[in-house]
Scaffold this active site. Sequence first.
Site, PDB file in Angstrom:
ATOM      1  N   TYR A   1       0.841  -1.221   0.000  1.00 42.48           N
ATOM      2  CA  TYR A   1       0.000   0.000   0.000  1.00 42.48           C
ATOM      3  C   TYR A   1       0.866   1.257   0.000  1.00 42.48           C
ATOM      4  O   TYR A   1       0.358   2.347  -0.227  1.00 42.48           O
ATOM      5  CB  TYR A   1      -0.902   0.080   1.234  1.00 42.48           C
ATOM      6  CG  TYR A   1      -1.835  -1.073   1.496  1.00 42.48           C
ATOM      7  CD1 TYR A   1      -2.213  -1.950   0.490  1.00 42.48           C
ATOM      8  CD2 TYR A   1      -2.371  -1.280   2.764  1.00 42.48           C
ATOM      9  CE1 TYR A   1      -3.066  -3.009   0.758  1.00 42.48           C
ATOM     10  CE2 TYR A   1      -3.228  -2.324   3.033  1.00 42.48           C
ATOM     11  CZ  TYR A   1      -3.569  -3.197   2.030  1.00 42.48           C
ATOM     12  OH  TYR A   1      -4.406  -4.229   2.310  1.00 42.48           O
TER      13      TYR A   1
ATOM     14  N   HIS B   1       0.453 -11.422   2.600  1.00 45.81           N
ATOM     15  CA  HIS B   1      -0.690 -10.719   1.998  1.00 45.81           C
ATOM     16  C   HIS B   1      -1.583 -11.636   1.163  1.00 45.81           C
ATOM     17  O   HIS B   1      -2.792 -11.482   1.124  1.00 45.81           O
ATOM     18  CB  HIS B   1      -0.161  -9.570   1.129  1.00 45.81           C
ATOM     19  CG  HIS B   1      -1.096  -8.418   1.010  1.00 45.81           C
ATOM     20  ND1 HIS B   1      -0.683  -7.117   1.012  1.00 45.81           N
ATOM     21  CD2 HIS B   1      -2.438  -8.359   0.892  1.00 45.81           C
ATOM     22  CE1 HIS B   1      -1.716  -6.311   0.901  1.00 45.81           C
ATOM     23  NE2 HIS B   1      -2.801  -7.040   0.821  1.00 45.81           N
TER      24      HIS B   1
HETATM   25  P1  NDP Z   1     -14.886  -1.033   3.002  1.00 44.13           P
HETATM   26  O1  NDP Z   1     -15.793  -2.091   2.480  1.00 44.13           O
HETATM   27  O2  NDP Z   1     -15.083  -0.599   4.406  1.00 44.13           O
HETATM   28  O3  NDP Z   1     -15.035   0.179   2.017  1.00 44.13           O
HETATM   29  C1  NDP Z   1     -14.588   1.445   2.310  1.00 44.13           C
HETATM   30  C2  NDP Z   1     -15.295   2.387   1.360  1.00 44.13           C
HETATM   31  O4  NDP Z   1     -16.638   2.512   1.786  1.00 44.13           O
HETATM   32  C3  NDP Z   1     -14.683   3.747   1.358  1.00 44.13           C
HETATM   33  O5  NDP Z   1     -14.478   4.113  -0.001  1.00 44.13           O
HETATM   34  C4  NDP Z   1     -15.707   4.664   1.986  1.00 44.13           C
HETATM   35  O6  NDP Z   1     -15.857   5.863   1.254  1.00 44.13           O
HETATM   36  C5  NDP Z   1     -16.986   3.866   1.900  1.00 44.13           C
HETATM   37  N1  NDP Z   1     -17.730   4.004   3.159  1.00 44.13           N
HETATM   38  C6  NDP Z   1     -17.227   3.991   4.414  1.00 44.13           C
HETATM   39  N2  NDP Z   1     -18.224   4.157   5.304  1.00 44.13           N
HETATM   40  C7  NDP Z   1     -19.347   4.262   4.591  1.00 44.13           C
HETATM   41  C8  NDP Z   1     -20.698   4.461   4.934  1.00 44.13           C
HETATM   42  N3  NDP Z   1     -21.082   4.641   6.204  1.00 44.13           N
HETATM   43  N4  NDP Z   1     -21.612   4.496   3.943  1.00 44.13           N
HETATM   44  C9  NDP Z   1     -21.244   4.370   2.651  1.00 44.13           C
HETATM   45  N5  NDP Z   1     -19.970   4.210   2.267  1.00 44.13           N
HETATM   46  C10 NDP Z   1     -19.046   4.159   3.217  1.00 44.13           C
HETATM   47  O7  NDP Z   1     -13.389  -1.485   2.916  1.00 44.13           O
HETATM   48  P2  NDP Z   1     -12.206  -1.466   1.797  1.00 44.13           P
HETATM   49  O8  NDP Z   1     -12.564  -2.292   0.639  1.00 44.13           O
HETATM   50  O9  NDP Z   1     -11.776  -0.077   1.547  1.00 44.13           O
HETATM   51  O10 NDP Z   1     -11.071  -2.213   2.610  1.00 44.13           O
HETATM   52  C11 NDP Z   1     -10.733  -1.796   3.929  1.00 44.13           C
HETATM   53  C12 NDP Z   1      -9.305  -2.137   4.222  1.00 44.13           C
HETATM   54  O11 NDP Z   1      -9.102  -3.541   4.164  1.00 44.13           O
HETATM   55  C13 NDP Z   1      -8.273  -1.560   3.252  1.00 44.13           C
HETATM   56  O12 NDP Z   1      -7.997  -0.196   3.497  1.00 44.13           O
HETATM   57  C14 NDP Z   1      -7.105  -2.459   3.534  1.00 44.13           C
HETATM   58  O13 NDP Z   1      -6.460  -2.039   4.719  1.00 44.13           O
HETATM   59  C15 NDP Z   1      -7.785  -3.810   3.743  1.00 44.13           C
HETATM   60  N6  NDP Z   1      -7.819  -4.626   2.507  1.00 44.13           N
HETATM   61  C16 NDP Z   1      -7.087  -5.796   2.506  1.00 44.13           C
HETATM   62  C17 NDP Z   1      -7.031  -6.594   1.380  1.00 44.13           C
HETATM   63  C18 NDP Z   1      -6.214  -7.846   1.413  1.00 44.13           C
HETATM   64  O14 NDP Z   1      -5.979  -8.465   0.361  1.00 44.13           O
HETATM   65  N7  NDP Z   1      -5.753  -8.284   2.570  1.00 44.13           N
HETATM   66  C19 NDP Z   1      -7.764  -6.251   0.140  1.00 44.13           C
HETATM   67  C20 NDP Z   1      -8.560  -5.043   0.265  1.00 44.13           C
HETATM   68  C21 NDP Z   1      -8.570  -4.283   1.411  1.00 44.13           C
HETATM   69  P3  NDP Z   1     -15.733   7.309   1.986  1.00 44.13           P
HETATM   70  O15 NDP Z   1     -14.293   7.569   2.161  1.00 44.13           O
HETATM   71  O16 NDP Z   1     -16.385   8.228   1.002  1.00 44.13           O
HETATM   72  O17 NDP Z   1     -16.502   7.225   3.274  1.00 44.13           O
END
Ligand code: NDP
Length: 310
Positions: free
Chosen positions: A66, A128
Amino acid sequence: MSYPIKLSPQLKTKSGKDITIGIGTGTQWKRPIDKLEGKNYSEELVNQLLFALDSGFNHIDTAEVYETQPAVGEAIKRTKIPREDLFITSKYNGGFLTFKAQSKSGKESVDKALRELGTDYIDLFLIHSPFFTTELSHGHTLEDIWKDLIEAKKEGKIREIGISNAAIPHLERLFAVSPGKEFYPKVNQIEFHAFLQNQSKDIVKYSQDHNILVEAFSPLSPITRAENKALNPFLKELSTEYKKTEAQILLRYILQRGVLPITTSANKDRIKQSLDLYDFELSDKEVEEIEKIGKENPFRAFFHEAFKNL
Ligand code: NDP
Protein backbone atom coordinates in the site's frame (compact mmCIF):
# COMPACT_ATOMS: atom_id res chain seq x y z
CA MET A 1 -27.95 -21.05 15.76
CA SER A 2 -27.34 -17.89 17.76
CA TYR A 3 -25.00 -15.03 16.93
CA PRO A 4 -23.54 -13.27 19.98
CA ILE A 5 -20.29 -11.37 19.29
CA LYS A 6 -17.52 -13.87 19.92
CA LEU A 7 -14.13 -13.32 18.35
CA SER A 8 -11.81 -16.24 18.69
CA PRO A 9 -9.08 -15.56 19.45
CA GLN A 10 -9.75 -12.10 20.90
CA LEU A 11 -6.51 -10.34 20.00
CA LYS A 12 -5.10 -7.74 22.36
CA THR A 13 -2.69 -4.83 22.29
CA LYS A 14 0.63 -5.33 24.05
CA SER A 15 -0.85 -3.53 27.07
CA GLY A 16 -3.73 -6.05 27.17
CA LYS A 17 -6.62 -4.06 25.65
CA ASP A 18 -9.08 -5.82 23.31
CA ILE A 19 -8.53 -4.68 19.74
CA THR A 20 -11.25 -2.73 17.97
CA ILE A 21 -12.32 -3.21 14.39
CA GLY A 22 -9.52 -2.18 12.05
CA ILE A 23 -9.03 1.08 10.16
CA GLY A 24 -7.57 0.27 6.73
CA THR A 25 -4.94 2.23 4.82
CA GLY A 26 -5.09 0.29 1.54
CA THR A 27 -7.66 0.63 -1.28
CA GLN A 28 -8.55 4.33 -1.55
CA TRP A 29 -5.41 5.45 0.34
CA LYS A 30 -2.86 4.22 -2.18
CA ARG A 31 -1.45 7.36 -3.81
CA PRO A 32 1.09 7.89 -6.58
CA ILE A 33 4.26 9.08 -4.89
CA ASP A 34 4.30 12.35 -6.90
CA LYS A 35 1.02 13.37 -5.24
CA LEU A 36 2.66 13.43 -1.80
CA GLU A 37 4.31 16.86 -2.08
CA GLY A 38 7.85 15.65 -1.47
CA LYS A 39 7.00 13.51 1.57
CA ASN A 40 6.76 9.74 1.65
CA TYR A 41 3.32 9.85 3.27
CA SER A 42 -0.04 11.51 2.70
CA GLU A 43 -0.86 14.22 5.22
CA GLU A 44 -4.56 13.53 4.62
CA LEU A 45 -4.12 9.90 5.64
CA VAL A 46 -2.10 10.83 8.74
CA ASN A 47 -4.87 13.22 9.81
CA GLN A 48 -7.55 10.65 9.13
CA LEU A 49 -5.64 8.08 11.24
CA LEU A 50 -5.19 10.55 14.09
CA PHE A 51 -8.92 11.27 13.98
CA ALA A 52 -9.68 7.54 13.98
CA LEU A 53 -7.39 6.99 16.99
CA ASP A 54 -9.01 9.90 18.85
CA SER A 55 -12.41 8.40 18.05
CA GLY A 56 -11.50 5.09 19.70
CA PHE A 57 -9.90 2.90 17.05
CA ASN A 58 -6.78 1.15 18.33
CA HIS A 59 -6.19 -1.14 15.35
CA ILE A 60 -4.60 0.02 12.06
CA ASP A 61 -4.14 -2.13 8.96
CA THR A 62 -1.32 -1.38 6.52
CA ALA A 63 0.89 -3.33 4.08
CA GLU A 64 4.18 -2.97 2.25
CA VAL A 65 2.35 -2.86 -1.06
CA TYR A 66 0.00 0.00 0.00
CA GLU A 67 3.04 2.27 0.54
CA THR A 68 1.24 3.59 3.64
CA GLN A 69 3.60 2.28 6.32
CA PRO A 70 5.30 5.73 6.54
CA ALA A 71 1.90 7.42 7.10
CA VAL A 72 1.05 4.95 9.85
CA GLY A 73 4.50 5.58 11.35
CA GLU A 74 3.82 9.32 11.31
CA ALA A 75 0.46 8.81 13.05
CA ILE A 76 2.10 6.59 15.70
CA LYS A 77 4.69 9.33 16.26
CA ARG A 78 2.17 12.18 16.52
CA THR A 79 -0.57 10.54 18.59
CA LYS A 80 -0.53 10.86 22.37
CA ILE A 81 -1.73 7.27 22.68
CA PRO A 82 1.10 5.02 23.90
CA ARG A 83 2.45 2.55 21.36
CA GLU A 84 1.54 -0.44 23.56
CA ASP A 85 -2.15 0.60 23.44
CA LEU A 86 -2.14 0.34 19.63
CA PHE A 87 -2.36 -2.73 17.42
CA ILE A 88 -0.58 -2.37 14.08
CA THR A 89 -0.86 -4.92 11.27
CA SER A 90 1.35 -5.01 8.19
CA LYS A 91 1.91 -7.51 5.39
CA TYR A 92 4.56 -9.03 3.13
CA ASN A 93 3.51 -9.32 -0.49
CA GLY A 94 5.18 -12.01 -2.62
CA GLY A 95 3.75 -10.62 -5.86
CA PHE A 96 0.63 -11.34 -7.87
CA LEU A 97 -0.04 -11.85 -11.59
CA THR A 98 2.61 -9.54 -13.09
CA PHE A 99 3.89 -7.52 -10.14
CA LYS A 100 6.89 -8.77 -8.22
CA ALA A 101 7.67 -8.80 -4.52
CA GLN A 102 9.20 -5.49 -3.42
CA SER A 103 11.30 -7.10 -0.67
CA LYS A 104 13.72 -9.93 -1.38
CA SER A 105 12.55 -12.01 1.61
CA GLY A 106 10.10 -12.09 4.50
CA LYS A 107 12.88 -10.87 6.78
CA GLU A 108 13.61 -7.88 4.54
CA SER A 109 9.90 -6.99 4.44
CA VAL A 110 9.59 -7.15 8.26
CA ASP A 111 12.70 -5.01 8.74
CA LYS A 112 11.44 -2.45 6.21
CA ALA A 113 8.06 -2.32 8.01
CA LEU A 114 9.78 -1.76 11.37
CA ARG A 115 11.82 1.07 9.84
CA GLU A 116 8.90 2.75 8.06
CA LEU A 117 6.57 2.38 11.04
CA GLY A 118 9.28 3.67 13.35
CA THR A 119 8.51 1.06 15.99
CA ASP A 120 10.51 -1.81 17.45
CA TYR A 121 7.73 -4.38 17.11
CA ILE A 122 4.72 -5.03 14.88
CA ASP A 123 1.61 -6.50 16.51
CA LEU A 124 0.54 -8.66 13.58
CA PHE A 125 2.37 -9.46 10.36
CA LEU A 126 0.60 -11.28 7.53
CA ILE A 127 1.51 -12.87 4.24
CA HIS A 128 -0.69 -10.72 2.00
CA SER A 129 -1.71 -13.53 -0.30
CA PRO A 130 -0.54 -17.10 -0.93
CA PHE A 131 -0.84 -16.72 -4.72
CA PHE A 132 2.77 -15.90 -5.54
CA THR A 133 5.24 -17.93 -7.54
CA THR A 134 8.96 -18.27 -6.93
CA GLU A 135 9.52 -16.17 -10.09
CA LEU A 136 7.67 -13.26 -8.49
CA SER A 137 9.03 -13.64 -4.97
CA HIS A 138 12.81 -13.74 -5.60
CA GLY A 139 12.80 -17.53 -5.38
CA HIS A 140 10.75 -18.10 -2.22
CA THR A 141 7.87 -20.44 -1.52
CA LEU A 142 4.99 -19.77 0.85
CA GLU A 143 6.74 -22.06 3.36
CA ASP A 144 10.02 -20.09 3.11
CA ILE A 145 8.25 -16.83 3.90
CA TRP A 146 6.33 -18.42 6.77
CA LYS A 147 9.63 -19.60 8.30
CA ASP A 148 10.94 -16.00 8.02
CA LEU A 149 7.90 -14.77 9.95
CA ILE A 150 8.40 -17.46 12.60
CA GLU A 151 12.00 -16.30 13.02
CA ALA A 152 10.87 -12.67 13.31
CA LYS A 153 8.33 -13.70 15.97
CA LYS A 154 11.01 -15.58 17.90
CA GLU A 155 13.19 -12.45 17.74
CA GLY A 156 10.36 -10.32 19.16
CA LYS A 157 10.02 -8.19 16.01
CA ILE A 158 6.44 -9.44 15.56
CA ARG A 159 3.89 -10.35 18.25
CA GLU A 160 1.50 -12.40 16.07
CA ILE A 161 1.78 -13.97 12.62
CA GLY A 162 -0.92 -14.74 10.10
CA ILE A 163 -2.00 -14.76 6.49
CA SER A 164 -4.48 -13.09 4.20
CA ASN A 165 -6.55 -14.60 1.38
CA ALA A 166 -5.72 -18.15 2.48
CA ALA A 167 -7.88 -21.13 1.50
CA ILE A 168 -7.80 -24.37 3.53
CA PRO A 169 -4.90 -25.95 1.56
CA HIS A 170 -2.75 -22.86 2.23
CA LEU A 171 -3.44 -23.01 5.98
CA GLU A 172 -2.54 -26.72 5.96
CA ARG A 173 0.80 -25.90 4.31
CA LEU A 174 1.57 -23.39 7.08
CA PHE A 175 0.58 -25.87 9.81
CA ALA A 176 2.92 -28.45 8.25
CA VAL A 177 6.03 -26.28 8.61
CA SER A 178 5.21 -24.64 11.96
CA PRO A 179 7.32 -25.93 14.88
CA GLY A 180 4.33 -26.13 17.26
CA LYS A 181 0.86 -24.68 17.60
CA GLU A 182 2.10 -21.39 19.01
CA PHE A 183 3.43 -20.69 15.50
CA TYR A 184 0.19 -21.49 13.68
CA PRO A 185 -1.43 -18.49 11.96
CA LYS A 186 -3.49 -16.35 14.37
CA VAL A 187 -5.39 -14.48 11.65
CA ASN A 188 -6.76 -15.09 8.18
CA GLN A 189 -7.76 -11.75 6.64
CA ILE A 190 -10.15 -12.40 3.77
CA GLU A 191 -12.81 -10.68 1.72
CA PHE A 192 -15.97 -11.19 3.74
CA HIS A 193 -19.35 -9.50 3.54
CA ALA A 194 -22.97 -10.44 3.10
CA PHE A 195 -22.44 -11.13 -0.62
CA LEU A 196 -19.30 -13.28 -0.06
CA GLN A 197 -19.72 -15.39 3.04
CA ASN A 198 -16.87 -17.74 2.13
CA GLN A 199 -14.00 -16.40 0.04
CA SER A 200 -13.07 -20.05 -0.58
CA LYS A 201 -14.76 -23.33 0.29
CA ASP A 202 -15.66 -23.57 4.03
CA ILE A 203 -12.87 -21.14 4.95
CA VAL A 204 -14.67 -19.24 7.71
CA LYS A 205 -15.71 -22.33 9.71
CA TYR A 206 -12.35 -24.04 9.14
CA SER A 207 -10.40 -20.97 10.32
CA GLN A 208 -12.65 -20.48 13.34
CA ASP A 209 -12.50 -24.19 14.24
CA HIS A 210 -8.69 -23.88 14.23
CA ASN A 211 -8.70 -20.80 16.48
CA ILE A 212 -7.70 -18.48 13.64
CA LEU A 213 -9.40 -15.09 13.80
CA VAL A 214 -11.14 -14.23 10.53
CA GLU A 215 -10.81 -10.58 9.58
CA ALA A 216 -13.08 -9.09 6.90
CA PHE A 217 -11.74 -6.72 4.28
CA SER A 218 -14.16 -4.81 2.06
CA PRO A 219 -17.00 -5.34 4.57
CA LEU A 220 -19.21 -2.66 3.01
CA SER A 221 -19.14 -4.09 -0.52
CA PRO A 222 -22.91 -4.76 -0.69
CA ILE A 223 -23.56 -0.99 -0.53
CA THR A 224 -20.36 0.30 -2.12
CA ARG A 225 -18.74 -1.94 -4.74
CA ALA A 226 -21.51 -4.36 -5.76
CA GLU A 227 -23.79 -3.16 -8.52
CA ASN A 228 -26.47 -5.54 -7.31
CA LYS A 229 -28.47 -3.71 -4.64
CA ALA A 230 -30.63 -6.68 -3.63
CA LEU A 231 -29.91 -6.23 0.06
CA ASN A 232 -30.80 -2.54 0.16
CA PRO A 233 -34.53 -2.82 0.95
CA PHE A 234 -33.86 -5.13 3.93
CA LEU A 235 -30.97 -2.95 5.11
CA LYS A 236 -33.27 0.06 4.98
CA GLU A 237 -35.81 -1.78 7.11
CA LEU A 238 -33.14 -2.72 9.69
CA SER A 239 -31.71 0.77 9.58
CA THR A 240 -35.11 2.22 10.56
CA GLU A 241 -35.71 -0.46 13.20
CA TYR A 242 -32.34 0.06 14.97
CA LYS A 243 -31.73 3.75 14.08
CA LYS A 244 -28.36 2.83 12.60
CA THR A 245 -26.91 3.45 9.14
CA GLU A 246 -26.86 0.68 6.57
CA ALA A 247 -23.06 0.50 6.92
CA GLN A 248 -23.45 -0.03 10.68
CA ILE A 249 -25.91 -2.86 10.06
CA LEU A 250 -23.41 -4.52 7.69
CA LEU A 251 -20.54 -4.19 10.18
CA ARG A 252 -22.66 -5.47 13.06
CA TYR A 253 -23.74 -8.47 10.96
CA ILE A 254 -20.04 -9.30 10.40
CA LEU A 255 -19.24 -9.06 14.11
CA GLN A 256 -22.17 -11.35 14.93
CA ARG A 257 -20.61 -13.90 12.56
CA GLY A 258 -17.50 -13.84 14.79
CA VAL A 259 -15.51 -11.96 12.13
CA LEU A 260 -13.60 -8.70 12.72
CA PRO A 261 -14.14 -6.01 10.05
CA ILE A 262 -11.40 -3.81 8.57
CA THR A 263 -13.08 -0.74 7.15
CA THR A 264 -12.00 2.74 6.11
CA SER A 265 -13.40 6.14 5.25
CA ALA A 266 -12.17 9.61 4.39
CA ASN A 267 -15.29 10.97 6.10
CA LYS A 268 -15.14 11.76 9.82
CA ASP A 269 -18.80 10.99 10.61
CA ARG A 270 -18.41 7.59 8.98
CA ILE A 271 -15.26 6.81 10.92
CA LYS A 272 -17.08 7.52 14.18
CA GLN A 273 -20.17 5.61 13.12
CA SER A 274 -18.14 2.51 12.34
CA LEU A 275 -17.23 2.12 16.03
CA ASP A 276 -20.78 2.68 17.26
CA LEU A 277 -21.90 -0.91 16.83
CA TYR A 278 -22.36 -2.19 20.36
CA ASP A 279 -25.73 -0.87 21.57
CA PHE A 280 -27.92 -3.00 19.34
CA GLU A 281 -28.13 -6.63 18.31
CA LEU A 282 -29.53 -8.18 15.15
CA SER A 283 -31.84 -11.09 15.86
CA ASP A 284 -30.87 -14.55 14.62
CA LYS A 285 -33.70 -14.31 12.09
CA GLU A 286 -32.32 -11.03 10.75
CA VAL A 287 -28.78 -12.42 10.44
CA GLU A 288 -30.19 -15.41 8.57
CA GLU A 289 -32.23 -13.19 6.24
CA ILE A 290 -29.11 -11.10 5.42
CA GLU A 291 -27.27 -14.36 4.65
CA LYS A 292 -30.11 -15.73 2.54
CA ILE A 293 -30.28 -12.59 0.37
CA GLY A 294 -26.47 -12.49 0.25
CA LYS A 295 -26.18 -16.10 -0.95
CA GLU A 296 -28.65 -15.39 -3.76
CA ASN A 297 -26.54 -12.43 -4.93
CA PRO A 298 -22.86 -13.44 -4.84
CA PHE A 299 -20.29 -10.72 -5.46
CA ARG A 300 -16.50 -10.81 -5.19
CA ALA A 301 -14.44 -7.61 -5.35
CA PHE A 302 -10.89 -9.07 -5.35
CA PHE A 303 -8.89 -12.10 -6.60
CA HIS A 304 -11.55 -13.49 -8.98
CA GLU A 305 -9.29 -15.84 -10.94
CA ALA A 306 -7.22 -16.98 -7.96
CA PHE A 307 -10.22 -18.53 -6.21
CA LYS A 308 -11.74 -20.23 -9.26
CA ASN A 309 -10.98 -23.74 -8.01
CA LEU A 310 -10.78 -23.10 -4.28
P1 NDP B 1 -14.89 -1.03 3.00
O1 NDP B 1 -15.79 -2.09 2.48
O2 NDP B 1 -15.08 -0.60 4.41
O3 NDP B 1 -15.04 0.18 2.02
C1 NDP B 1 -14.59 1.44 2.31
C2 NDP B 1 -15.30 2.39 1.36
O4 NDP B 1 -16.64 2.51 1.79
C3 NDP B 1 -14.68 3.75 1.36
O5 NDP B 1 -14.48 4.11 0.00
C4 NDP B 1 -15.71 4.66 1.99
O6 NDP B 1 -15.86 5.86 1.25
C5 NDP B 1 -16.99 3.87 1.90
N1 NDP B 1 -17.73 4.00 3.16
C6 NDP B 1 -17.23 3.99 4.41
N2 NDP B 1 -18.22 4.16 5.30
C7 NDP B 1 -19.35 4.26 4.59
C8 NDP B 1 -20.70 4.46 4.93
N3 NDP B 1 -21.08 4.64 6.20
N4 NDP B 1 -21.61 4.50 3.94
C9 NDP B 1 -21.24 4.37 2.65
N5 NDP B 1 -19.97 4.21 2.27
C10 NDP B 1 -19.05 4.16 3.22
O7 NDP B 1 -13.39 -1.48 2.92
P2 NDP B 1 -12.21 -1.47 1.80
O8 NDP B 1 -12.56 -2.29 0.64
O9 NDP B 1 -11.78 -0.08 1.55
O10 NDP B 1 -11.07 -2.21 2.61
C11 NDP B 1 -10.73 -1.80 3.93
C12 NDP B 1 -9.30 -2.14 4.22
O11 NDP B 1 -9.10 -3.54 4.16
C13 NDP B 1 -8.27 -1.56 3.25
O12 NDP B 1 -8.00 -0.20 3.50
C14 NDP B 1 -7.10 -2.46 3.53
O13 NDP B 1 -6.46 -2.04 4.72
C15 NDP B 1 -7.79 -3.81 3.74
N6 NDP B 1 -7.82 -4.63 2.51
C16 NDP B 1 -7.09 -5.80 2.51
C17 NDP B 1 -7.03 -6.59 1.38
C18 NDP B 1 -6.21 -7.85 1.41
O14 NDP B 1 -5.98 -8.47 0.36
N7 NDP B 1 -5.75 -8.28 2.57
C19 NDP B 1 -7.76 -6.25 0.14
C20 NDP B 1 -8.56 -5.04 0.27
C21 NDP B 1 -8.57 -4.28 1.41
P3 NDP B 1 -15.73 7.31 1.99
O15 NDP B 1 -14.29 7.57 2.16
O16 NDP B 1 -16.39 8.23 1.00
O17 NDP B 1 -16.50 7.22 3.27
